[in-house]
Design a protein around this motif. Structure first.
Motif, mmCIF file in Angstrom:
data_model
loop_
_atom_site.group_PDB
_atom_site.id
_atom_site.type_symbol
_atom_site.label_atom_id
_atom_site.label_comp_id
_atom_site.label_asym_id
_atom_site.label_seq_id
_atom_site.Cartn_x
_atom_site.Cartn_y
_atom_site.Cartn_z
ATOM 1 N N GLY A 1 -6.134 -6.804 -14.962
ATOM 2 C CA GLY A 1 -6.949 -5.577 -14.671
ATOM 3 C C GLY A 1 -7.056 -5.075 -13.452
ATOM 4 N N LEU A 2 -5.814 -5.045 -12.702
ATOM 5 C CA LEU A 2 -5.867 -4.629 -11.280
ATOM 6 C C LEU A 2 -5.073 -3.495 -11.204
ATOM 7 C CD1 LEU A 2 -5.061 -8.140 -9.407
ATOM 8 C CD2 LEU A 2 -7.371 -6.962 -9.767
ATOM 9 N N THR A 3 -4.842 -2.572 -12.013
ATOM 10 C CA THR A 3 -3.894 -1.356 -11.787
ATOM 11 C C THR A 3 -4.662 -0.350 -11.228
ATOM 12 O OG1 THR A 3 -4.750 -0.589 -13.992
ATOM 13 C CG2 THR A 3 -2.565 -1.917 -14.109
ATOM 14 N N ALA A 4 -6.009 -0.295 -11.338
ATOM 15 C CA ALA A 4 -7.009 0.671 -10.420
ATOM 16 C C ALA A 4 -6.901 0.236 -8.946
ATOM 17 C CB ALA A 4 -8.243 0.862 -10.984
ATOM 18 N N THR A 5 -6.632 -1.053 -8.572
ATOM 19 C CA THR A 5 -6.853 -1.317 -7.090
ATOM 20 C C THR A 5 -5.516 -1.793 -6.593
ATOM 21 O OG1 THR A 5 -7.179 -3.631 -7.891
ATOM 22 C CG2 THR A 5 -9.157 -2.160 -7.635
ATOM 23 N N LEU A 6 -4.370 -1.789 -7.295
ATOM 24 C CA LEU A 6 -3.095 -2.084 -6.888
ATOM 25 C C LEU A 6 -2.277 -0.990 -7.003
ATOM 26 C CD1 LEU A 6 -2.449 -5.867 -7.668
ATOM 27 C CD2 LEU A 6 -3.127 -4.903 -5.553
ATOM 28 N N PRO A 7 -1.173 -0.411 -5.928
ATOM 29 C CA PRO A 7 -1.382 -1.132 -4.414
ATOM 30 C C PRO A 7 -2.472 -0.696 -3.633
ATOM 31 C CG PRO A 7 0.094 0.879 -4.877
ATOM 32 C CD PRO A 7 -0.380 0.457 -6.100
ATOM 33 N N THR A 8 -2.915 -1.667 -2.700
ATOM 34 C CA THR A 8 -4.022 -1.424 -2.067
ATOM 35 C C THR A 8 -4.096 -0.190 -1.273
ATOM 36 O OG1 THR A 8 -4.310 -3.915 -1.730
ATOM 37 C CG2 THR A 8 -5.577 -2.525 -0.310
ATOM 38 N N ALA A 9 -5.230 0.720 -1.073
ATOM 39 C CA ALA A 9 -5.117 1.838 -0.522
ATOM 40 C C ALA A 9 -5.035 1.788 1.024
ATOM 41 C CB ALA A 9 -6.271 2.854 -0.990
ATOM 42 N N LYS A 10 -4.764 2.730 1.634
ATOM 43 C CA LYS A 10 -4.807 2.626 3.106
ATOM 44 C C LYS A 10 -6.120 2.933 3.670
ATOM 45 C CE LYS A 10 -2.813 5.260 7.311
ATOM 46 N NZ LYS A 10 -1.910 6.283 7.619
#
Length: 348
Positions: A212-221
């Motif tokens: 469930g990490l599609t909203a947080t990966l890749p990590t934003a600048k």
């Protein structure tokens, strides 16, 4: 062939993009041009620019022989104009040192201005079928999610990790198709917001999908406040409908492009305009904001109709009074071209 590549190519055979103009023919010059245009710009926007560019400059030698104004005029509206100047200079260097062709060597390609490791890999893989990985923004997103790589991809250690994954997945066979396939997957399925995981060939083995990490990966600048600058753009138009344009210097934004004279604010517009022509009343036009990658620019356009050019302000290499046909052939920043295209008819 590794499982990742095999599944991706199976997906590509049914769903990949195979009718892009730079794929027919898929030769080095066309691949290179498309890769440079696609930096910071979506495919749907690039297609028209690409077709106009290759119609006017169909070969690398034609690009090398063109003058800068022609190149920038063809690029006008794509933004990030340094890309166009690097493209132009790289073509000239290829004529000088590589027989008018892009070299088929990674290091030699990367020695040319504007060509990094990923662009060089894309040229070699797509034009020549050589096994070189790529790591553009779409690929970074796919691999960050698939492997669950946390951390901003622009950081050296994270980027190095992603390059390792990119290399291990790139197959020996069908390298050109694989390269297009992984870019297509990132552009059409593994998109930045609300990825279409149910359509992804790698959903069953993707770490981000599983956890469930599609909203947080890749990590934003890491974010920072974007500053805002303000100026007035002066539209001096003579009785014949010509507009005064100035060529910007080699530094700063829009370097080398033709633009309008500027004042620090609308109150200073009259005094700046009077240095170029006898002017009457100022007519403010609707203000607008143009967003750059590192700041916002608030622009107040001021129109001076029936301006009478001063005798001392003659045309020169970096300043000229231009009619519509001349303006169309020059490289202008997109907001300036839009402003001129929407300029009301000259008043009586």
């Amino acid at each position: 062939m590794n499982t990742f590549a095999r599944e991706l190519l199976r997906w590509y055979d049914h769903h990949g993009r195979k009718d892009l103009p730079w794929q027919h023919p898929r030769e080095a010059y066309r691949v290179w041009l498309s890769e440079i245009m696609l930096q910071q710009t979506q495919v749907v926007t690039v297609i028209g620019y690409f077709q106009r560019f290759v119609e006017r400059l169909p070969t690398l030698v034609d690009l090398a022989d063109a003058d800068e104004d022609t190149v920038l005029a063809l690029w006008s509206g794509l933004g990030y104009y340094r890309r166009a100047r690097f493209l132009h200079r790289a073509a000239q260097l290829c004529v000088e040192g590589h027989g008018g062709e892009l070299p088929r060597d990674l290091d030699a390609l990367m020695a040319l201005p504007g060509i990094g490791r990923s662009t060089a890999g894309a040229i070699l893989a797509q034009a020549h079928g050589l096994r070189f990985p790529i790591l553009d923004g779409n690929v970074k997103r796919v691999l960050s999610r698939y492997h669950g790589v946390a951390g901003f991809p622009g950081e050296s250690a994270i980027e190095k990790q992603l390059w390792r994954h990119a290399d291990e997945h790139t197959p020996e066979e069908r390298t050109a198709d694989y390269t297009q396939a992984i870019m297509d997957l990132g552009a059409t399925v593994c998109v930045r917001s609300k990825p279409l995981c149910l359509l992804c060939p790698h959903a069953a083995s993707c770490v981000a999908h599983r956890d469930g990490l599609t909203a947080t990966l890749p990590t934003a600048k890491p974010g920072k406040k974007v500053p805002t600058r303000s100026l007035a753009m002066l539209l001096l138009r003579d009785a014949g409908g010509r507009i005064l344009l100035e060529k910007r210097g080699p530094q700063g934004v829009w370097s080398g492009l033709w633009s309008l004279p500027e004042a620090t604010d609308p109150d200073a517009a009259g005094s700046v305009a009077s240095a170029f022509a006898h002017v009457g009343d100022a007519d403010p036009l609707p203000a607008f904001t143009h967003v750059f990658s590192h700041y916002k620019l608030d622009v107040s356009p001021i129109l001076f109709d029936h301006a009478a050019p001063l005798a001392a302000v003659a045309d020169r290499a970096d300043r000229r009074w231009c009619g519509r046909d001349e303006i169309a052939a020059l490289g202008l920043p997109a907001p300036v071209r839009t402003l001129l295209d929407n300029l009301p008819e000259i008043s009586p």
